[in-house]
Design a protein around this motif. Sequence first.
Motif, PDB file in Angstrom:
ATOM      1  N   GLY A 347       0.815  -1.206   0.000  1.00 54.44           N
ATOM      2  CA  GLY A 347       0.000   0.000   0.000  1.00 54.44           C
ATOM      3  C   GLY A 347       0.846   1.252   0.000  1.00 54.44           C
ATOM      4  N   LYS A 348       0.246   2.359   0.462  1.00 53.81           N
ATOM      5  CA  LYS A 348       0.921   3.649   0.508  1.00 53.81           C
ATOM      6  C   LYS A 348       0.914   4.192   1.935  1.00 53.81           C
ATOM      7  CE  LYS A 348      -0.302   4.959  -4.230  1.00 53.81           C
ATOM      8  NZ  LYS A 348      -0.911   6.018  -5.087  1.00 53.81           N
ATOM      9  N   ILE A 349       1.823   5.163   2.187  1.00 51.27           N
ATOM     10  CA  ILE A 349       1.927   5.772   3.513  1.00 51.27           C
ATOM     11  C   ILE A 349       1.913   7.289   3.377  1.00 51.27           C
ATOM     12  CG2 ILE A 349       3.287   5.968   5.634  1.00 51.27           C
ATOM     13  CD1 ILE A 349       4.692   3.354   4.858  1.00 51.27           C
ATOM     14  N   GLN A 350       1.060   7.929   4.150  1.00 55.08           N
ATOM     15  CA  GLN A 350       1.082   9.379   4.320  1.00 55.08           C
ATOM     16  C   GLN A 350       1.335   9.656   5.801  1.00 55.08           C
ATOM     17  OE1 GLN A 350       0.786  11.878   2.124  1.00 55.08           O
ATOM     18  NE2 GLN A 350       0.386  10.614   0.301  1.00 55.08           N
ATOM     19  N   THR A 351       2.190  10.590   6.097  1.00 51.24           N
ATOM     20  CA  THR A 351       2.572  10.849   7.484  1.00 51.24           C
ATOM     21  C   THR A 351       2.301  12.300   7.859  1.00 51.24           C
ATOM     22  OG1 THR A 351       4.333   9.214   7.306  1.00 51.24           O
ATOM     23  CG2 THR A 351       4.441  10.700   9.163  1.00 51.24           C
ATOM     24  N   ALA A 388       1.493   7.882  11.249  1.00 48.04           N
ATOM     25  CA  ALA A 388       1.477   7.337   9.885  1.00 48.04           C
ATOM     26  C   ALA A 388       0.063   6.889   9.525  1.00 48.04           C
ATOM     27  CB  ALA A 388       2.446   6.168   9.780  1.00 48.04           C
ATOM     28  N   HIS A 389      -0.358   7.235   8.324  1.00 47.61           N
ATOM     29  CA  HIS A 389      -1.653   6.788   7.799  1.00 47.61           C
ATOM     30  C   HIS A 389      -1.354   5.794   6.685  1.00 47.61           C
ATOM     31  CE1 HIS A 389      -3.409  10.166  10.040  1.00 47.61           C
ATOM     32  NE2 HIS A 389      -2.374  10.858   9.586  1.00 47.61           N
ATOM     33  N   VAL A 390      -1.630   4.528   6.953  1.00 51.03           N
ATOM     34  CA  VAL A 390      -1.184   3.439   6.087  1.00 51.03           C
ATOM     35  C   VAL A 390      -2.395   2.763   5.442  1.00 51.03           C
ATOM     36  CG1 VAL A 390       0.266   1.383   5.963  1.00 51.03           C
ATOM     37  CG2 VAL A 390       0.694   3.088   7.746  1.00 51.03           C
ATOM     38  N   THR A 391      -2.356   2.620   4.127  1.00 53.90           N
ATOM     39  CA  THR A 391      -3.449   1.938   3.428  1.00 53.90           C
ATOM     40  C   THR A 391      -3.153   0.447   3.292  1.00 53.90           C
ATOM     41  OG1 THR A 391      -2.486   2.236   1.216  1.00 53.90           O
ATOM     42  CG2 THR A 391      -3.867   4.017   2.065  1.00 53.90           C
ATOM     43  N   ASN A 397      -2.836  -4.435  10.887  1.00 52.45           N
ATOM     44  CA  ASN A 397      -3.085  -3.045  11.284  1.00 52.45           C
ATOM     45  C   ASN A 397      -2.352  -2.646  12.560  1.00 52.45           C
ATOM     46  OD1 ASN A 397      -4.566  -0.578  10.619  1.00 52.45           O
ATOM     47  ND2 ASN A 397      -5.644  -0.956  12.554  1.00 52.45           N
ATOM     48  N   TRP A 398      -2.029  -3.636  13.400  1.00 57.21           N
ATOM     49  CA  TRP A 398      -1.287  -3.371  14.636  1.00 57.21           C
ATOM     50  C   TRP A 398       0.122  -2.841  14.364  1.00 57.21           C
ATOM     51  CZ3 TRP A 398       3.076  -6.386  14.781  1.00 57.21           C
ATOM     52  CH2 TRP A 398       3.072  -7.541  13.994  1.00 57.21           C
ATOM     53  N   SER A 404       4.899   4.269  12.446  1.00 59.64           N
ATOM     54  CA  SER A 404       5.033   5.668  12.872  1.00 59.64           C
ATOM     55  C   SER A 404       6.369   5.913  13.558  1.00 59.64           C
ATOM     56  CB  SER A 404       3.881   6.041  13.816  1.00 59.64           C
ATOM     57  OG  SER A 404       2.633   5.971  13.170  1.00 59.64           O
ATOM     58  N   SER A 405       6.782   4.992  14.439  1.00 60.47           N
ATOM     59  CA  SER A 405       8.049   5.174  15.153  1.00 60.47           C
ATOM     60  C   SER A 405       9.243   4.980  14.225  1.00 60.47           C
ATOM     61  CB  SER A 405       8.138   4.228  16.356  1.00 60.47           C
ATOM     62  OG  SER A 405       8.242   2.884  15.942  1.00 60.47           O
TER      63      SER A 405
END
Length: 442
Positions: A347-351, A388-391, A397-398, A404-405
């Motif tokens: 997927g993709k990541i937006q932070t 982090a917003h991860v698709t 999901n955990w 994020s870290s």
Amino acid sequence: MEVFEVRDPDIVQALQWTKETVETMITRAFTNAAVRRSIWSDTPNKQHSLSDVFFTVKDDTHVELTNVKLLREPDFRFTSINSCLESFFLAANIDIGDLEVTADFYVNNSALDYVLPLATSGQVTITFKNVKAEGPIGVYPIEDCFLTKNYSLCYKPENTTIKTVHKDNEGEATVELGVDSTANLFKDETLGSHLWMDLTHLLTKLLKMELDEVLCELSASDLLQGESDYVDGTIEHSNAVNVVTNDIFDKIIANANNRINELNLSTIPGPDIDASFKKKLATVVTTGHFTARNGTFQNMASLARKGDVSIAIEDGKFVIFGRVGLTELKISYDHYTAKLMDVGPTGKIQTTVGRNEALFKFILEKTDQKVKIRLADFKITDISEIEAHVTGLGGLNWLTSKISSWIASILRWKVAPLVEVNVKENVNKVLENFDVNSLLKK
């Protein structure tokens, strides 16, 4: 420089008379606080949480620290302090002593996972020995007291020791490593270097809380001989200085932002992420792998001042320093892969980054009736509250908090130095033709 000087000689004299009182009060208050802590050393000491740490050594060994804590309240002792309230700053030398940080660690060599899985976990203690801080602290008058606003402190430990406790074939094993010099802390990929930004930001935050509490006990009107007119005059002069120094900062920053935009430097590639994670499935602990590629960091052209700027005098030269931040700090990845037992999502990541802060420091030098300004330092001091917003993670999901870290550590350790270099270069170019004299005459 006239714009920074208090015009009323009576107020100048009154402010200079506060010098001994302020210095004695601060030194005594912090010494007493340290003594009280030592007397009650048997009572539980307050611990402070620090951010998780993640980094890669030689491309294939992943190191992760979690549950990171500073074990005790730091004991700030002012070994020397020079109060210059007529110029609105304190020049401080502070002895903090030893700082002990503990964490759980996990180390995995990904290159060997498919041949001979190797991972080690345990507890680590990093001790920063004999930490000292030195530099100017900006102050400002408000109502009937003085408070602090900008800290340009340089923190240095004498040396660092690292002790690990982990399980081996013979039971519990303890290993201790000494890092002899301060230079190694900042140049090498040591555990201490990865903790340093977060730790020093915490130290400054705690110092500000204590120092403001002490200064609040000093009535400005009592310090200034009970003359309310002197207090009003001091506040008026402080506001006038802020107008000038803030204007200098804002114009430099605006010019730097424009230059970065014009050269299309606002966006830079983000470093790849390669990380390992573990998950217990039934009775077996399995190692998973996470990679993120095609990263993009932005926006270096969104520098903005945070709060009023401070002034100080160092080696006979005026210094202006203050806090800035990037109002649009983002990092994203076009593609990630998370695999557990060779199966997993993409997927993709937006932070989003909740907080970021850096210290700008400029020196004003007078030559041939003109003043020139040069950059003394630009240092990122805080990157935190990262989400982090991860698709597409689905059943994994955990992993979101770990991602994020990981990204937070990438920002602090790999991206921050690139931003510092780029900002310094562009600000220095701006300063080549920057007319500070017209701003100082306002």
